[in-house]
Design a protein around this motif. Structure first.
Motif, short mmCIF file in Angstrom:
data_model
loop_
_atom_site.label_atom_id
_atom_site.label_comp_id
_atom_site.label_asym_id
_atom_site.label_seq_id
_atom_site.Cartn_x
_atom_site.Cartn_y
_atom_site.Cartn_z
N TYR A 131 -6.13 -6.01 9.14
CA TYR A 131 -5.22 -7.03 9.71
C TYR A 131 -6.04 -8.03 10.49
N TYR A 139 -2.05 -3.42 14.75
CA TYR A 139 -2.81 -2.19 14.93
C TYR A 139 -3.48 -2.08 16.30
N PHE A 153 2.27 3.06 2.33
CA PHE A 153 2.06 4.09 3.35
C PHE A 153 3.39 4.51 3.96
N TRP A 164 9.45 -2.79 6.04
CA TRP A 164 8.31 -2.23 5.33
C TRP A 164 8.78 -1.14 4.37
N ARG A 167 -6.14 5.85 9.18
CA ARG A 167 -5.97 4.62 9.96
C ARG A 167 -7.07 4.59 11.03
N SER A 187 0.83 -1.22 0.00
CA SER A 187 0.00 0.00 0.00
C SER A 187 0.86 1.25 0.00
N TYR A 219 -7.50 0.33 7.69
CA TYR A 219 -7.09 1.61 7.14
C TYR A 219 -7.76 1.82 5.79
N1 LIG Z 1 -0.11 -2.42 4.38
C1 LIG Z 1 -0.55 -1.13 4.51
C2 LIG Z 1 0.21 -0.35 5.53
C3 LIG Z 1 -0.74 0.39 6.33
C4 LIG Z 1 -0.07 1.21 7.39
O1 LIG Z 1 1.07 1.59 7.31
O2 LIG Z 1 -0.77 1.49 8.35
#
Ligand SMILES: NCCCC(=O)O
Length: 853
Positions: A280, A422, A56, A368, A253, A54, A260
């Motif tokens: 998630y 999360y 982010f 990430w 979020r 995604s 999100y």
């Molecule tokens: N996989 C999406 C990442 C979402 C986030 O960083 O909250």
């Protein structure tokens, strides 16, 4: 395309993802050339998580390193012209006060680490994000710098590789998997591929979801696990058509719902305007071992985009529609939606650094997108200089004990971290539930009988306090406040403070079996430690002594803090459970690089330690030792090590104190531990939980902890741990250390602070935990030193003897005055604080008379 090479300086395995491409870029930036990158798929990848991420970038977190790497990455993406700084919201729904408090804590961490996050009202949220139902939320965190990599991180990976190839320093080969590694004499020599073998000096594994399979080729494992993560798409959503905006709305979020949302912007500049809603699976995370990831030809979309059943996310989706009804209005794009694999890890951190088994083999796995360029910068610096701009202990692959690299442990812990990506908010003291009972001391059953309140460190079950001591709460009631705020009190047992006070008045035993112990033997063992340590190690006069010292890095900054026993035939390093594994691997590597003949052995599980401390420690110990006179002050000087016998067992007694009281650490063989414990307890001495040792008394004594207060971001003088004289012998970091000493002041000093008032706006006394930014009360701004380092509480705890919340924090030199007024921020409120001591300054027994009594 160039001919397939048979040799290179560096091979990157997994070049096609954003991590591999960023590592190539940063290595070149640091002067490396002759790099070969291979990838099992296309370059950029068409199968890895970069291909569906995604993208982010939210920098605000409770972790300094990840804030640093994300801020670095945002800057990096932006300079490349691939970042949409649309801002990010994190909302707290009406009724979810836990989330609201978490957001306030996050804002404070942002102020500590340098983001611009702030709290905003529901009306302000509505203004920024009109798609939201304002009456569903009570507030939000707003980070103006959050945003998305555009059009995709996959595009950026391709661009970085193209540039690197154009520079002539990288050769890239797609559809070229690593099938095995060439390892000789414990050193990487090359990578085998179906197209041929490439011999190399260094191999960097950036294989993402498949990283564990490459590590297996080196006979080791990585504590990571791919996990399903639903990404669903709703559309068409063309609100930003022809606006030229890549992304129209801020990111949203909604962690309380584990979800999100983002828009995909102008359809002309992307694949078609849609809204992406992600989730998630936190109650039932679905792990997928890399061995079970489908091959490309069998996957509907791609190997890392697995099929998704809408029913599996229906109930959170319904909740999402309550917040953002547009999701119910747009069509669900079933063919485009999927379960994307992302990496989860055993402790939330990635696996980065040199292999534990094979020199020259490096890992950069479980990173990430938001962190990729920042982590790559750290990797390139680490490979080039042996150090990084900020302390890397929390990402170092060497931090893992052997048990933490076993499959069952990896799976249990990864399930747990996946379930907390999360929600719910993770408390700073929160123990893991899985991967427990790996290591138990020989007194464990006794501690269970005492009602031990166990948490875990280094695999050891450690009692922080004992229910059996609760009668002491009455004795010390006036000194031990009841913590009214649930968060302040969570994973804390009030009885610990009663034990603290009882030890202060009388005596207590503390189970210290969690110490990480390393034996260094062989002809050059003294030479190795002399080179690494700031204190003098050699000389016959040191035999039989315990020495407290530090390893510095080449910049003179603090990378390890420990005591060691200089024994006749060996050195035993006694280290924190958390820090020990890294130091063990570090010593092995340094010995090898310097051609020293030593053996470095982990003996953590062979020996255990009990601390006996308090004004009556000597008299109590004298009741059970075979030679009581040997314990007299004149016979047993401070810092000496002596063999003693208790209950017919051999014990090494070390006269030292981390709790500021008279007493000893008693070290013995594991199998002798129970008899010694029972003998000591027969004197009537109470068991004191490790909370007193690790937290409350430690801070009353201004004692520093590696990886919290001590980091390679600060030098030995800033930590106020330098010795009066510098030793003659050369040691790592000495030249810089001498330069630091020659300054008239240090840029910052690790100071002791007290909260002068801890009542919040509701009149409730607070006992803060975690990271609190230290601010100037005049401006409300976080303090920043001349090197740009920000001030935050590296440790904070209530000290029952002092009756105040005590913290350690590095302060800029400009604010290093005793009595200087400051403030700290906690859960959206500010509390007045004061500098109680510049540098090392115990608040309890400032002259250190008690330990020497
Ligand atoms: N996989 C999406 C990442 C979402 C986030 O960083 O909250």
């Amino acid at each position: 395309m160039s001919a397939f090479p048979d040799r290179a300086r560096v091979v990157i395995v997994g070049l096609g993802g954003i991590v591999g491409a960023s590592v190539a870029h940063h290595l070149i930036e640091r002067g490396w050339d002759d790099i070969v990158g291979i990838d099992k798929s296309g370059i950029p990848t068409d199968i890895g998580s970069t291909a569906h991420a995604s993208d982010f970038c939210y920098a605000t977190s409770h972790d300094y390193l990840s804030t640093w790497t994300t801020l670095y990455s945002i800057d990096f993406f932006e300079k490349l012209g691939h970042y949409a700084r649309v801002g990010g919201l994190e909302v707290a729904r009406v009724g979810d006060d836990a989330r609201m408090n978490e957001l306030k804590r996050k804002v404070a961490s942002g102020k500590a680490f340098g983001t611009r996050a702030s709290m905003i009202s529901p009306a302000e949220v509505k203004e920024k994000f009109p798609l939201i139902e304002q009456d569903q939320i009570q507030g939000a965190l707003w980070d103006p710098d959050a945003g998305l990599v555009i059009p995709r991180s996959q595009t950026v990976a391709g661009k970085l590789v193209d540039r690197a190839e154009t520079s002539g320093k990288l050769r890239a080969f797609s559809n070229c998997p690593a099938t095995s590694l060439v390892i000789e004499g414990g050193r990487i020599r090359g990578v085998v591929t179906p197209r041929g073998t490439i011999m190399a000096d260094l191999v960097v594994v950036c294989a993402g979801l498949w990283g564990r399979l490459i590590a297996e080729m080196a006979g080791e494992d990585l504590p990571v696990f791919p996990v399903d993560h639903p990404l669903t798409f709703f559309g068409p959503y063309n609100e930003f058509e022809n606006t030229g905006k890549e992304i129209g709305r801020p990111l949203l979020r909604d962690q309380g719902n584990s979800a999100y949302l983002r828009d995909t912007g102008d359809p002309k500049t992307t694949e078609g305007g849609q809204i992406e809603w992600g989730y998630y699976y936190e109650s039932d995370p679905r792990l997928c071992h890399p061995r079970d990831i489908l091959e490309k030809e069998f996957a509907r979309l791609s190997p890392s985009q697995r099929d998704l059943e809408l029913e599996d996310v229906l109930s959170p989706l319904e909740r999402a529609i309550e917040l953002t009804p547009i999701l119910g209005e747009l069509g669900y794009n079933e063919s485009h939606s999927f379960n994307g694999l992302l990496q989860t890890t055993t402790d939330g951190g990635p696996s980065i650094g040199e292999s534990q088994k094979v020199r020259g083999l490096w890992y950069a796995v479980a990173i990430w997108v938001k962190d990729a360029p920042g982590m790559a910068r750290l990797v390139a610096d680490w490979i080039t200089d042996g150090r990084t701009a900020i302390d890397h202990a929390s990402i170092d692959y060497s931090r893992f004990n052997p048990y933490a690299l076993e499959a069952k442990f990896i799976e249990e812990r990864c399930v747990e971290t996946a379930s907390k990506i999360y929600n719910p908010p993770v408390h700073p003291r929160e123990p893991f539930g899985g991967g427990r009972n790996i290591r138990r001391s020989p007194f464990y059953q006794r501690e269970v009988e005492l009602g031990g309140h166990f948490m875990e460190l280094g695999g050891w079950e450690r009692a922080h306090g004992y229910a059996a001591n609760e009668p002491l709460l009455e004795k010390y009631a006036s000194q031990i406040p009841v913590r009214e705020h649930e968060w302040d009190n969570r994973h804390f047992w009030r009885v610990s403070n009663a034990e603290h006070l009882e030890m202060t008045a009388d005596c207590g035993l503390i189970n210290l079996s969690h110490f990480h112990l390393t034996d260094i033997t062989g002809p050059d063992h003294v030479e190795l430690l002399e080179w690494l340590s700031a204190a003098k190690i050699g000389g016959d006069g040191n035999i039989g002594k315990g020495i407290y010292t530090h390893f510095l890095d080449d910049e003179g900054n603090v990378r390890a803090d420990f005591t060691l026993f200089r024994l006749a035939d060996r050195i035993r390093l006694i280290n924190g459970a958390d820090a020990g594994p890294r130091d063990l691997h570090y010593m092995r590597r340094v010995a090898q690089d310097r051609g020293l003949d030593v053996t470095v052995t982990d003996v953590t599980e062979k020996y255990v330690t009990i601390g006996i401390w308090g004004p009556n420690a000597r008299v109590n110990l004298q009741k059970v030792v075979e030679d009581p006179a040997a314990l007299e002050k004149e016979n047993f000087p401070f810092a000496a090590i002596r063999p003693i016998r208790i209950a017919g067992k051999d014990v090494t007694a070390f006269r030292i104190s981390y709790v500021g009281e008279q007493g000893w650490e008693l070290h013995m063989a594991y199998e002798d531990g129970l008899a010694v414990w029972d003998a000591l307890r027969s004197t009537g001495v109470i068991a004191v939980g490790v909370e007193t040792y690790a937290n409350s008394r430690r801070l009353e004594k201004s004692l520093r902890l590696q990886n919290a207060d001590l980091r390679t971001d600060y030098n030995l003088l800033e930590a106020d741990l330098a010795r009066p004289k510098v030793k003659e012998a050369d040691f790592r970091g000495k030249a810089k250390h001498l330069e630091h000493r020659a300054r008239d002041h240090q840029p910052a000093m690790l100071c002791t602070l007290i909260l002068t008032d801890n009542l919040d706006s509701n009149g409730i006394a607070r006992y803060p935990v975690g990271i609190l930014p230290v601010q100037d009360p005049e401006t409300g701004e976080t303090l920043v030193d001349e090197l740009g380092r920000r001030s935050w509480t590296s440790s904070i705890v209530f000290g029952p003897t002092i009756g105040k919340n005590i913290a350690l924090a590095y302060l800029p030199w400009s604010h290093c005055q005793e009595g200087r007024r400051l403030q700290v921020e906690y859960m959206g409120e500010t509390f007045p604080a004061e500098v109680a001591g510049v540098g090392y300054k115990p608040l309890y027994d400032p002259e250190n008379l008690k330990p020497r009594s």
